[in-house]
Design a protein around this motif. Structure first.
Motif, PDB file in Angstrom:
ATOM      1  N   ALA A  85       0.839  -1.202   0.000  1.00 29.86           N
ATOM      2  CA  ALA A  85       0.000   0.000   0.000  1.00 29.86           C
ATOM      3  C   ALA A  85       0.876   1.255   0.000  1.00 29.86           C
ATOM      4  O   ALA A  85       0.604   2.217  -0.719  1.00 29.86           O
ATOM      5  CB  ALA A  85      -0.936  -0.005   1.208  1.00 29.86           C
ATOM      6  N   LEU A  86       1.956   1.245   0.796  1.00 33.63           N
ATOM      7  CA  LEU A  86       2.873   2.380   0.839  1.00 33.63           C
ATOM      8  C   LEU A  86       3.587   2.556  -0.500  1.00 33.63           C
ATOM      9  O   LEU A  86       3.668   3.667  -1.035  1.00 33.63           O
ATOM     10  CB  LEU A  86       3.892   2.200   1.967  1.00 33.63           C
ATOM     11  CG  LEU A  86       4.965   3.277   2.100  1.00 33.63           C
ATOM     12  CD1 LEU A  86       4.327   4.652   2.343  1.00 33.63           C
ATOM     13  CD2 LEU A  86       5.928   2.939   3.234  1.00 33.63           C
ATOM     14  N   LEU A  87       4.091   1.475  -1.069  1.00 36.52           N
ATOM     15  CA  LEU A  87       4.765   1.538  -2.361  1.00 36.52           C
ATOM     16  C   LEU A  87       3.851   2.108  -3.445  1.00 36.52           C
ATOM     17  O   LEU A  87       4.299   2.857  -4.318  1.00 36.52           O
ATOM     18  CB  LEU A  87       5.250   0.141  -2.783  1.00 36.52           C
ATOM     19  CG  LEU A  87       6.474  -0.392  -2.058  1.00 36.52           C
ATOM     20  CD1 LEU A  87       6.601  -1.892  -2.266  1.00 36.52           C
ATOM     21  CD2 LEU A  87       7.732   0.323  -2.516  1.00 36.52           C
ATOM     22  N   ALA A  88       2.576   1.780  -3.373  1.00 39.61           N
ATOM     23  CA  ALA A  88       1.624   2.225  -4.388  1.00 39.61           C
ATOM     24  C   ALA A  88       1.316   3.717  -4.300  1.00 39.61           C
ATOM     25  O   ALA A  88       0.732   4.272  -5.230  1.00 39.61           O
ATOM     26  CB  ALA A  88       0.340   1.409  -4.286  1.00 39.61           C
ATOM     27  N   THR A  89       1.741   4.368  -3.216  1.00 41.21           N
ATOM     28  CA  THR A  89       1.459   5.805  -3.062  1.00 41.21           C
ATOM     29  C   THR A  89       2.443   6.691  -3.806  1.00 41.21           C
ATOM     30  O   THR A  89       2.144   7.852  -4.079  1.00 41.21           O
ATOM     31  CB  THR A  89       1.479   6.234  -1.576  1.00 41.21           C
ATOM     32  OG1 THR A  89       2.805   6.095  -1.059  1.00 41.21           O
ATOM     33  CG2 THR A  89       0.481   5.448  -0.752  1.00 41.21           C
ATOM     34  N   ASP A  90       3.637   6.169  -4.133  1.00 38.08           N
ATOM     35  CA  ASP A  90       4.676   7.017  -4.713  1.00 38.08           C
ATOM     36  C   ASP A  90       5.678   6.160  -5.486  1.00 38.08           C
ATOM     37  O   ASP A  90       6.390   5.354  -4.892  1.00 38.08           O
ATOM     38  CB  ASP A  90       5.393   7.772  -3.588  1.00 38.08           C
ATOM     39  CG  ASP A  90       6.389   8.805  -4.067  1.00 38.08           C
ATOM     40  OD1 ASP A  90       6.792   8.774  -5.248  1.00 38.08           O
ATOM     41  OD2 ASP A  90       6.784   9.656  -3.250  1.00 38.08           O
ATOM     42  N   GLY A  91       5.730   6.373  -6.799  1.00 40.01           N
ATOM     43  CA  GLY A  91       6.643   5.605  -7.637  1.00 40.01           C
ATOM     44  C   GLY A  91       8.100   5.761  -7.252  1.00 40.01           C
ATOM     45  O   GLY A  91       8.916   4.879  -7.525  1.00 40.01           O
ATOM     46  N   MET A  92       8.451   6.873  -6.598  1.00 38.07           N
ATOM     47  CA  MET A  92       9.840   7.081  -6.206  1.00 38.07           C
ATOM     48  C   MET A  92      10.255   6.168  -5.059  1.00 38.07           C
ATOM     49  O   MET A  92      11.441   6.035  -4.766  1.00 38.07           O
ATOM     50  CB  MET A  92      10.084   8.553  -5.842  1.00 38.07           C
ATOM     51  CG  MET A  92       9.880   9.500  -7.028  1.00 38.07           C
ATOM     52  SD  MET A  92      10.864   9.075  -8.485  1.00 38.07           S
ATOM     53  CE  MET A  92      12.443   9.743  -7.993  1.00 38.07           C
ATOM     54  N   LEU A  93       9.302   5.514  -4.414  1.00 36.33           N
ATOM     55  CA  LEU A  93       9.627   4.548  -3.357  1.00 36.33           C
ATOM     56  C   LEU A  93       9.985   3.184  -3.927  1.00 36.33           C
ATOM     57  O   LEU A  93      10.580   2.357  -3.247  1.00 36.33           O
ATOM     58  CB  LEU A  93       8.429   4.382  -2.408  1.00 36.33           C
ATOM     59  CG  LEU A  93       8.180   5.495  -1.410  1.00 36.33           C
ATOM     60  CD1 LEU A  93       6.843   5.281  -0.704  1.00 36.33           C
ATOM     61  CD2 LEU A  93       9.312   5.569  -0.404  1.00 36.33           C
ATOM     62  N   VAL A  94       9.615   2.946  -5.181  1.00 37.67           N
ATOM     63  CA  VAL A  94       9.744   1.623  -5.778  1.00 37.67           C
ATOM     64  C   VAL A  94      11.105   1.454  -6.441  1.00 37.67           C
ATOM     65  O   VAL A  94      11.564   2.313  -7.188  1.00 37.67           O
ATOM     66  CB  VAL A  94       8.623   1.384  -6.817  1.00 37.67           C
ATOM     67  CG1 VAL A  94       8.729  -0.012  -7.412  1.00 37.67           C
ATOM     68  CG2 VAL A  94       7.250   1.601  -6.192  1.00 37.67           C
ATOM     69  N   LYS A  95      11.751   0.337  -6.164  1.00 32.34           N
ATOM     70  CA  LYS A  95      13.026  -0.023  -6.801  1.00 32.34           C
ATOM     71  C   LYS A  95      12.802  -0.145  -8.296  1.00 32.34           C
ATOM     72  O   LYS A  95      11.791  -0.665  -8.732  1.00 32.34           O
ATOM     73  CB  LYS A  95      13.515  -1.359  -6.229  1.00 32.34           C
ATOM     74  CG  LYS A  95      14.781  -1.896  -6.834  1.00 32.34           C
ATOM     75  CD  LYS A  95      15.965  -1.201  -6.272  1.00 32.34           C
ATOM     76  CE  LYS A  95      17.258  -1.884  -6.733  1.00 32.34           C
ATOM     77  NZ  LYS A  95      18.408  -1.138  -6.309  1.00 32.34           N
ATOM     78  N   ARG A  96      13.755   0.343  -9.053  1.00 35.47           N
ATOM     79  CA  ARG A  96      13.621   0.293 -10.500  1.00 35.47           C
ATOM     80  C   ARG A  96      14.957  -0.011 -11.130  1.00 35.47           C
ATOM     81  O   ARG A  96      15.967   0.172 -10.473  1.00 35.47           O
ATOM     82  CB  ARG A  96      13.057   1.618 -11.014  1.00 35.47           C
ATOM     83  CG  ARG A  96      13.916   2.798 -10.562  1.00 35.47           C
ATOM     84  CD  ARG A  96      13.149   4.104 -10.639  1.00 35.47           C
ATOM     85  NE  ARG A  96      14.021   5.182 -10.220  1.00 35.47           N
ATOM     86  CZ  ARG A  96      13.968   5.773  -9.056  1.00 35.47           C
ATOM     87  NH1 ARG A  96      13.084   5.395  -8.167  1.00 35.47           N
ATOM     88  NH2 ARG A  96      14.781   6.746  -8.760  1.00 35.47           N
ATOM     89  N   PRO A  97      14.939  -0.468 -12.358  1.00 36.31           N
ATOM     90  CA  PRO A  97      13.772  -0.823 -13.158  1.00 36.31           C
ATOM     91  C   PRO A  97      13.176  -2.160 -12.724  1.00 36.31           C
ATOM     92  O   PRO A  97      13.814  -2.932 -12.015  1.00 36.31           O
ATOM     93  CB  PRO A  97      14.358  -0.942 -14.573  1.00 36.31           C
ATOM     94  CG  PRO A  97      15.765  -1.402 -14.350  1.00 36.31           C
ATOM     95  CD  PRO A  97      16.199  -0.716 -13.076  1.00 36.31           C
ATOM     96  N   ILE A  98      11.960  -2.381 -13.178  1.00 40.70           N
ATOM     97  CA  ILE A  98      11.294  -3.668 -12.993  1.00 40.70           C
ATOM     98  C   ILE A  98      10.961  -4.190 -14.390  1.00 40.70           C
ATOM     99  O   ILE A  98      10.451  -3.447 -15.221  1.00 40.70           O
ATOM    100  CB  ILE A  98      10.007  -3.547 -12.160  1.00 40.70           C
ATOM    101  CG1 ILE A  98      10.318  -3.010 -10.764  1.00 40.70           C
ATOM    102  CG2 ILE A  98       9.284  -4.895 -12.081  1.00 40.70           C
ATOM    103  CD1 ILE A  98       9.081  -2.730  -9.914  1.00 40.70           C
ATOM    104  N   VAL A  99      11.278  -5.453 -14.625  1.00 44.07           N
ATOM    105  CA  VAL A  99      10.917  -6.108 -15.879  1.00 44.07           C
ATOM    106  C   VAL A  99       9.971  -7.253 -15.535  1.00 44.07           C
ATOM    107  O   VAL A  99      10.260  -8.075 -14.662  1.00 44.07           O
ATOM    108  CB  VAL A  99      12.166  -6.641 -16.617  1.00 44.07           C
ATOM    109  CG1 VAL A  99      11.766  -7.579 -17.744  1.00 44.07           C
ATOM    110  CG2 VAL A  99      12.981  -5.490 -17.168  1.00 44.07           C
ATOM    111  N   VAL A 100       8.829  -7.259 -16.227  1.00 46.92           N
ATOM    112  CA  VAL A 100       7.828  -8.300 -16.011  1.00 46.92           C
ATOM    113  C   VAL A 100       7.619  -9.039 -17.330  1.00 46.92           C
ATOM    114  O   VAL A 100       7.281  -8.426 -18.346  1.00 46.92           O
ATOM    115  CB  VAL A 100       6.488  -7.693 -15.535  1.00 46.92           C
ATOM    116  CG1 VAL A 100       5.467  -8.794 -15.273  1.00 46.92           C
ATOM    117  CG2 VAL A 100       6.688  -6.844 -14.290  1.00 46.92           C
ATOM    118  N   THR A 101       7.860 -10.350 -17.308  1.00 48.67           N
ATOM    119  CA  THR A 101       7.621 -11.195 -18.470  1.00 48.67           C
ATOM    120  C   THR A 101       6.534 -12.204 -18.105  1.00 48.67           C
ATOM    121  O   THR A 101       6.051 -12.216 -16.962  1.00 48.67           O
ATOM    122  CB  THR A 101       8.897 -11.963 -18.883  1.00 48.67           C
ATOM    123  OG1 THR A 101       9.165 -12.973 -17.906  1.00 48.67           O
ATOM    124  CG2 THR A 101      10.102 -11.045 -19.018  1.00 48.67           C
TER     125      THR A 101
END
Length: 120
Positions: A85-101
């Motif tokens: 829920a916290l991660l979903a509030t701000d993209g800058m909190l999320v580790k990047r990049p993310i690759v989804v296959t």
């Protein structure tokens, strides 16, 4: 089917990762992590598919992470549900990049891991 590439365009690691995808002719759909932040449900699904701990989805070197005292909250036993829920509030909190296959979720750019997972 192209992979989903979730990035922050100004991030040097994301630029390096995007170049790697381009150099290896891997088709991807680009998603700006701040303009189109992953939802809590997406993050929970990606964590489950990746097998990684929730902490790996946090951008621990980011200013927002430090400002919000996230490490202390995680250390105090924050639930996965609250973390997503916290991660979903701000993209800058999320580790990047993310690759989804179809078969994998990669968080952060580790060239050897990407080669093993994304190249035939």
């Amino acid at each position: 089917m192209p992979v989903l590439f979730v990035e922050y365009p100004k991030c040097s690691t994301c630029k390096k990762a995007k170049k790697w995808l381009d150099d290896h002719a891997i088709e991807y759909v680009d998603r700006h992590i701040v303009e189109d932040n992953p939802t809590a449900d997406e993050l929970a699904g990606w964590r489950e598919r990746s097998g990684l701990p929730v902490r790996r989805f946090f951008n621990t070197s980011g200013m927002r992470y430090r400002e919000l005292g996230v490490k202390a909250k995680l250390d105090a036993g924050m639930s996965d549900e609250d973390a997503f829920a916290l991660l979903a509030t701000d993209g800058m909190l999320v580790k990047r990049p993310i690759v989804v296959t179809d078969d994998a979720v990669l968080v952060g750019f580790r060239e050897a891991e990407w080669e093993q997972t994304l190249l035939p």
